[in-house]
Design a protein around this motif. Structure first.
Motif, PDB file in Angstrom:
ATOM      1  N   ASP A   1       0.854  -1.185   0.000  1.00 15.63           N
ATOM      2  CA  ASP A   1       0.000   0.000   0.000  1.00 15.63           C
ATOM      3  C   ASP A   1       0.892   1.238   0.000  1.00 15.63           C
ATOM      4  O   ASP A   1       1.563   1.527   1.000  1.00 15.63           O
ATOM      5  N   PRO A   2       0.952   1.995  -1.108  1.00 14.52           N
ATOM      6  CA  PRO A   2       1.853   3.158  -1.179  1.00 14.52           C
ATOM      7  C   PRO A   2       1.492   4.275  -0.220  1.00 14.52           C
ATOM      8  O   PRO A   2       2.322   5.135   0.076  1.00 14.52           O
ATOM      9  N   SER A   3       0.254   4.252   0.292  1.00 13.70           N
ATOM     10  CA  SER A   3      -0.117   5.284   1.270  1.00 13.70           C
ATOM     11  C   SER A   3       0.458   4.967   2.651  1.00 13.70           C
ATOM     12  O   SER A   3       0.500   5.816   3.531  1.00 13.70           O
ATOM     13  N   THR A   4       0.895   3.707   2.843  1.00 16.29           N
ATOM     14  CA  THR A   4       1.474   3.292   4.124  1.00 16.29           C
ATOM     15  C   THR A   4       2.996   3.175   4.059  1.00 16.29           C
ATOM     16  O   THR A   4       3.699   3.545   5.001  1.00 16.29           O
ATOM     17  N   LEU A   5       3.483   2.640   2.951  1.00 16.42           N
ATOM     18  CA  LEU A   5       4.916   2.402   2.798  1.00 16.42           C
ATOM     19  C   LEU A   5       5.424   3.016   1.503  1.00 16.42           C
ATOM     20  O   LEU A   5       4.727   2.986   0.478  1.00 16.42           O
ATOM     21  N   SER A   6       6.627   3.556   1.550  1.00 15.62           N
ATOM     22  CA  SER A   6       7.258   4.063   0.335  1.00 15.62           C
ATOM     23  C   SER A   6       8.001   2.923  -0.357  1.00 15.62           C
ATOM     24  O   SER A   6       8.279   1.883   0.252  1.00 15.62           O
ATOM     25  N   LEU A   7       8.343   3.110  -1.618  1.00 16.33           N
ATOM     26  CA  LEU A   7       9.072   2.090  -2.368  1.00 16.33           C
ATOM     27  C   LEU A   7      10.395   1.759  -1.698  1.00 16.33           C
ATOM     28  O   LEU A   7      10.755   0.585  -1.545  1.00 16.33           O
ATOM     29  N   SER A   8      11.127   2.803  -1.279  1.00 19.20           N
ATOM     30  CA  SER A   8      12.431   2.562  -0.652  1.00 19.20           C
ATOM     31  C   SER A   8      12.285   1.795   0.654  1.00 19.20           C
ATOM     32  O   SER A   8      13.116   0.947   0.988  1.00 19.20           O
ATOM     33  N   ARG A   9      11.194   2.073   1.390  1.00  8.94           N
ATOM     34  CA  ARG A   9      10.978   1.373   2.655  1.00  8.94           C
ATOM     35  C   ARG A   9      10.668  -0.115   2.424  1.00  8.94           C
ATOM     36  O   ARG A   9      11.148  -0.977   3.163  1.00  8.94           O
ATOM     37  N   VAL A  10       9.896  -0.390   1.391  1.00 10.46           N
ATOM     38  CA  VAL A  10       9.587  -1.789   1.071  1.00 10.46           C
ATOM     39  C   VAL A  10      10.865  -2.534   0.700  1.00 10.46           C
ATOM     40  O   VAL A  10      11.098  -3.670   1.127  1.00 10.46           O
ATOM     41  N   ARG A  11      11.711  -1.852  -0.083  1.00 12.22           N
ATOM     42  CA  ARG A  11      12.978  -2.479  -0.459  1.00 12.22           C
ATOM     43  C   ARG A  11      13.844  -2.744   0.772  1.00 12.22           C
ATOM     44  O   ARG A  11      14.477  -3.791   0.890  1.00 12.22           O
ATOM     45  N   GLU A  12      13.854  -1.783   1.705  1.00 11.79           N
ATOM     46  CA  GLU A  12      14.619  -1.962   2.950  1.00 11.79           C
ATOM     47  C   GLU A  12      14.087  -3.139   3.758  1.00 11.79           C
ATOM     48  O   GLU A  12      14.856  -3.932   4.316  1.00 11.79           O
ATOM     49  N   LEU A  13      12.754  -3.259   3.839  1.00 11.67           N
ATOM     50  CA  LEU A  13      12.144  -4.367   4.581  1.00 11.67           C
ATOM     51  C   LEU A  13      12.529  -5.713   3.970  1.00 11.67           C
ATOM     52  O   LEU A  13      12.822  -6.677   4.687  1.00 11.67           O
ATOM     53  N   ALA A  14      12.514  -5.780   2.631  1.00 11.03           N
ATOM     54  CA  ALA A  14      12.876  -7.028   1.953  1.00 11.03           C
ATOM     55  C   ALA A  14      14.329  -7.393   2.225  1.00 11.03           C
ATOM     56  O   ALA A  14      14.647  -8.546   2.548  1.00 11.03           O
ATOM     57  N   GLN A  15      15.221  -6.394   2.136  1.00 10.94           N
ATOM     58  CA  GLN A  15      16.640  -6.647   2.379  1.00 10.94           C
ATOM     59  C   GLN A  15      16.878  -7.054   3.834  1.00 10.94           C
ATOM     60  O   GLN A  15      17.680  -7.947   4.121  1.00 10.94           O
ATOM     61  N   ALA A  16      16.181  -6.392   4.759  1.00  9.75           N
ATOM     62  CA  ALA A  16      16.346  -6.710   6.186  1.00  9.75           C
ATOM     63  C   ALA A  16      15.860  -8.117   6.495  1.00  9.75           C
ATOM     64  O   ALA A  16      16.503  -8.860   7.244  1.00  9.75           O
ATOM     65  N   ALA A  17      14.710  -8.496   5.905  1.00 11.77           N
ATOM     66  CA  ALA A  17      14.178  -9.844   6.129  1.00 11.77           C
ATOM     67  C   ALA A  17      15.129 -10.886   5.555  1.00 11.77           C
ATOM     68  O   ALA A  17      15.383 -11.933   6.173  1.00 11.77           O
ATOM     69  N   GLY A  18      15.684 -10.601   4.368  1.00 10.01           N
ATOM     70  CA  GLY A  18      16.639 -11.524   3.768  1.00 10.01           C
ATOM     71  C   GLY A  18      17.893 -11.666   4.612  1.00 10.01           C
ATOM     72  O   GLY A  18      18.398 -12.776   4.807  1.00 10.01           O
ATOM     73  N   ALA A  19      18.399 -10.525   5.133  1.00 12.50           N
ATOM     74  CA  ALA A  19      19.590 -10.564   5.979  1.00 12.50           C
ATOM     75  C   ALA A  19      19.324 -11.343   7.269  1.00 12.50           C
ATOM     76  O   ALA A  19      20.179 -12.096   7.746  1.00 12.50           O
ATOM     77  N   GLU A  20      18.125 -11.174   7.816  1.00 14.79           N
ATOM     78  CA  GLU A  20      17.753 -11.898   9.044  1.00 14.79           C
ATOM     79  C   GLU A  20      17.756 -13.405   8.809  1.00 14.79           C
ATOM     80  O   GLU A  20      18.271 -14.176   9.631  1.00 14.79           O
ATOM     81  N   LEU A  21      17.191 -13.834   7.682  1.00 14.41           N
ATOM     82  CA  LEU A  21      17.146 -15.259   7.366  1.00 14.41           C
ATOM     83  C   LEU A  21      18.532 -15.800   7.040  1.00 14.41           C
ATOM     84  O   LEU A  21      18.877 -16.925   7.429  1.00 14.41           O
TER      85      LEU A  21
END
Length: 834
Positions: free
Chosen positions: A59-79
């Motif tokens: 939802d772009p009204s909740t998350l920005s594109l850069s934030r989504v990318r950061e979340l994906a990278q963080a989740a990948g790093a965690e795993l």
């Protein structure tokens, strides 16, 4: 209803080292991300292709594109920090049944999420870093007889989540090492033959033949009993268990000779299986041994010999004539020709020369021309050269290929998974059948000894030994032969799919064509000459940096051959999207697309020029009209010409059973159709944007089932990801192509494609043949033994089928890769060299 936006990220960028969407870390990643506020849905796109993507709807009204990318990278790093992937290569092959048993034992170890073990000795383990460590897993593997040695846990932790480099150890199979089972089987055969001869000739004491048979039991049954007890400890009923029970039953009936024959032939079959696995494994190890152990490096004004593992980026190594190159790098001094066959499969040496800017070349190594870059393990020709190291030893193209082939060996193909599921159901079913047969005396009038003998004969007949070895031996031999020929096939799935599909799609530029436009036509207008047309075009285009300008300049120079004096050019201006203008000898010159002249005042194309232009366009040319002052000089036609072997390659693919050869291109439809007609394709689709290429591949899959996509592995990655099999050309030295493709042609050579398809076709045929033989013998022998066929005859048929399927699979190692297209190209190159 929430308006969502979509973000796609190539999966290995989020989870380094993981391209297989079946990996459990992928499901964990999706679960982690879907639990975040603002993320609506997460799924995988192109799961069967070479470059799967993580698709995130948010939802772009909740998350920005850069934030989504950061979340994906963080989740990948965690795993990646939580779960590790360990790849081990042992020094000895094993039987497929032993590999399966060891894999099950590893899966039961604390912290192990998944484990696969190939009969060639390749091991792949996914583990929870919080519950176990790499060192513990290596120790556990060693206790199971894998004898793996490799980098320490501390050294390996630098790349969490990635497959580690393979270690090598020694796995002794008995008092005679790897040959122990073969020697034991031969001893059993000698003792069996001696006992039979003594009994036949009636010489010596009466107890001697039986004593020899018992000794044959010991040597023939030692390894069978050892594996059977290991299986029973794991509560598994495998083929070895059935064989051992049958041999004991024969002995109980006094049929010592028949029982000894069973164990002797079973032991020989086991040994042959190990030999087959060892042949495939050694073919891969031979690749790893191509690079030299030491390198002569120039440091601090002097030269010194150091281990290749100590080479650093930017080091300059000296390579003398006829030496093997120690590292991937860039030629900085000297000229030579290099035999690249060990890496790319090219049979003709490739000329090399020094680059003008070594540092820039090092930074763009993936995109560097083949005349400047060299690879570890290739063989230098007659010239001494100096090479600047572009990659450390463990990251060289050869090292990466060996690592990927090792991983491919540990991946089970679809047919192999089927045979394993079949065995798990079939073996207990056989035991139930044998138990039922033991009560045959209640139905028919016969002594229990005859009933028991029949049950033991059925046990022998029903043991699917040939089935167990039929698929892995063929897959490993096929993958090993491909690697030796400069083709990287990532596992049995890709091998089987490529061997069964009937449709292949091609990108045009750089795949079917050279990727370098050439001046093909110069049509002079009435009142002008070809020399005049070319001279003006040459003068203006020499001042332009447009990609087509270099094609015009090179072609004009070649045709004019210094016959005309260069003109004076001034005031060169680019007309965006249309062409160029300039002052030549005081007159205004326009060179550009035909549409340019419809936009200029008083410059409509004359009928002859217009007709010539239309004819060139119809033939697939990109055209440029040339006008000087008020005179039209003519039309130039430029085309990205097909590769010399493209037509022959298409003919060979059709001979191999590929029915549909489709080109998908971003060029206009007329150009696409012209190239397709020239090289012999069955269909051409032009004017396609990248996302439309993906749609085209999806449509082809819906219409034709399986489809392969051939491209360069970079620009064509989305389309390749949606194909059943993605095939990348020119993968040597290209990280992206190696990582994204199911099949990588190491050389930028279309002639390797028929070899890859032909080998896969042969592998598929051999897998099917082996399945029919192995299952057919079992289906034939079970009723035959029920109705009276003896143990000895059943053993001969049974073990004979094992010998047949193994010998059949080993034929792949001798597959001839010299296709007519390859031979034709080599002949042309040799002729040009003369």
């Amino acid at each position: 209803m929430i308006n969502t936006t979509e973000l796609r990220v190539v999966l290995p960028l989020v989870l380094p080292g993981i391209a297989d969407t079946r990996d459990r870390c992928v499901a964990r990643l999706i679960a982690l991300l879907e639990g975040r506020p603002g993320i609506v849905q997460v799924h995988i796109v192109g799961s069967e292709g070479p470059s799967p993507e993580l698709c995130i709807h948010y939802d772009p009204s909740t998350l920005s594109l850069s934030r989504v990318r950061e979340l994906a990278q963080a989740a990948g790093a965690e795993l990646s920090a939580a779960f590790g992937h360990l790849v081990i290569s042992t020094s000895a092959a094993m039987q497929p049944r032993a590999a399966s048993r060891i894999a099950e034992s590893l899966r039961k170890a604390p912290g192990v999420v998944e484990a696969d073990v190939a009969a060639s000795g390749a091991v792949r383990i996914e583990f929870d870093r919080g519950k176990t460590s790499e060192k513990s897993l290596r120790d556990a593997a060693a206790k199971l007889g894998l004898g793996a040695e490799g980098p320490s846990a501390e050294a390996a932790e630098h790349a969490p989540g990635q497959g580690e480099h393979a270690g090598h150890g020694h796995a002794s199979g008995g008092p005679f090492g790897e040959r122990s089972e073969l020697i034991f089987a031969i001893l059993a055969g000698v003792l069996l033959a001696s006992g039979w001869l003594i009994e036949w000739r009636e010489v010596g004491p009466g107890w001697l033949p039986t004593a020899l048979y018992i000794a044959a039991y010991f040597f023939g049954g030692w390894f069978t009993a050892k594996e059977a007890f290991e299986n029973l400890r794991e509560r598994r009923f495998a083929i070895d268990t059935l064989t051992l029970v049958a041999a004991i039953g024969a002995a109980a009936l006094g049929k010592w000779a028949e029982g000894a024959l069973l164990l002797f032939l079973f032991g020989i079959g086991h040994s042959l299986e190990q030999y087959a696995m060892g042949r495939a494994r050694r073919a891969i190890e031979a690749l790893a041994e191509l690079a030299p152990d030491t390198a002569t490096v120039r440091r601090d004004g002097s030269t010194q010999s150091i281990p290749v593992g100590e080479l650093q980026l930017g080091d300059v190594v000296i390579v003398r004539p006829n030496e093997r190159l120690p590292a991937d790098g860039v030629v900085v001094v000297g000229t030579t020709s290099v035999n690249q066959a060990p890496v790319t499969g090219e049979s003709v040496p490739v000329d090399k020369r020094a680059t003008d800017d070594a540092k820039a070349a090092l930074a763009a190594f993936d995109r560097l021309g083949p005349e400047f870059r060299v690879f570890a393990g290739t063989i230098n020709g007659a010239g001494a050269i100096e090479v600047m190291v572009a990659r450390r030893a463990e990251q060289s193209t050869m090292a990466r290929v060996v690592k990927m082939v090792t991983e491919a060996q540990a991946q089970r193909s679809p047919t192999q998974q089927f045979t394993e599921r079949f065995e798990r159901i079939f073996v207990p079913s056989v035991l139930v059948l044998v138990a039922v047969l033991l009560f045959a005396g209640f139905v028919i009038d016969e002594p229990f000894a005859a009933t028991f003998y029949r049950a033991m004969a059925v046990l022998v007949a029903a043991s699917p030994c040939a089935l167990a070895i039929s698929v892995p031996s063929a897959v490993l031999s096929g993958v090993a032969r491909a690697a030796r020929g400069g083709v990287l096939i990532k596992g049995g799935g890709a091998l089987e799919n490529l061997g069964s599909l009937t449709s292949i799609a091609f990108d045009k530029t750089g795949t079917l064509t050279e990727g370098k436009p050439k001046l093909t036509d110069a049509v002079a207008a009435p009142g002008a000459t070809e020399d005049e047309l070319l001279a003006v075009a040459l003068a203006v285009e020499e001042q332009s940096d447009h990609p087509l300008a270099s094609a015009v300049v090179a072609g004009a120079r070649e045709r004019l051959a210094d016959r005309i004096k260069p003109a004076t050019v001034a005031d060169v201006k680019s007309i965006t999207g249309r062409g160029v203008s300039a002052q030549v000898d005081g007159q205004t010159v326009h060179i550009g697309k035909p549409v340019l002249f419809s936009e200029l005042p008083d410059s409509a194309l004359p009928a002859a020029v217009d007709e010539a232009n239309k004819q060139l366009v119809a033939n697939g040319r990109t055209t440029m009209v040339v006008r000087q002052g008020a005179r039209f000089l003519g039309v130039l036609g430029v085309m990205d010409t097909p590769r010399p072997v493209a037509g022959q390659v298409m003919a060979e693919l059709r001979q191999l059973g590929i029915e549909r050869l489709i080109m998908i291109s971003g060029d206009n439809q007329q150009v696409a159709e012209a190239v397709a007609k020239t090289v012999g394709l069955t269909e051409a689709q032009g004017d396609l944007m990248p996302e439309q290429k993906v749609d085209a591949i999806k449509k082809l899959r819906q219409e034709h089932g399986k489809v392969a996509m051939v491209g360069d592995g970079v620009n064509d990655a989305p389309a390749m990801a949606n194909a059943t099999v993605g095939i990348a050309m020119g993968a040597a030295g290209s990280d992206v192509a190696l990582e994204t493709a199911d099949v990588a042609l190491m050389a930028d050579d279309l002639a390797q494609l028929p070899f890859a398809v032909g080998l896969s076709r042969s592998s598929s045929r051999i897998i099917k043949q082996n399945l029919w033989v192995s299952l057919g013998v079992v289906v034939m022998l079970i009723p035959a033994t029920i109705f009276g066929l003896g143990i000895a005859t059943a053993v001969l048929f049974h073990e004979g089928s094992t010998l047949i399927v193994v010998a059949n699979a080993l034929r792949l190692l001798a597959y001839k890769g010299k296709t007519p297209a390859r031979a034709a190209l080599d002949a042309k190159v040799a002729e040009a060299a003369r």
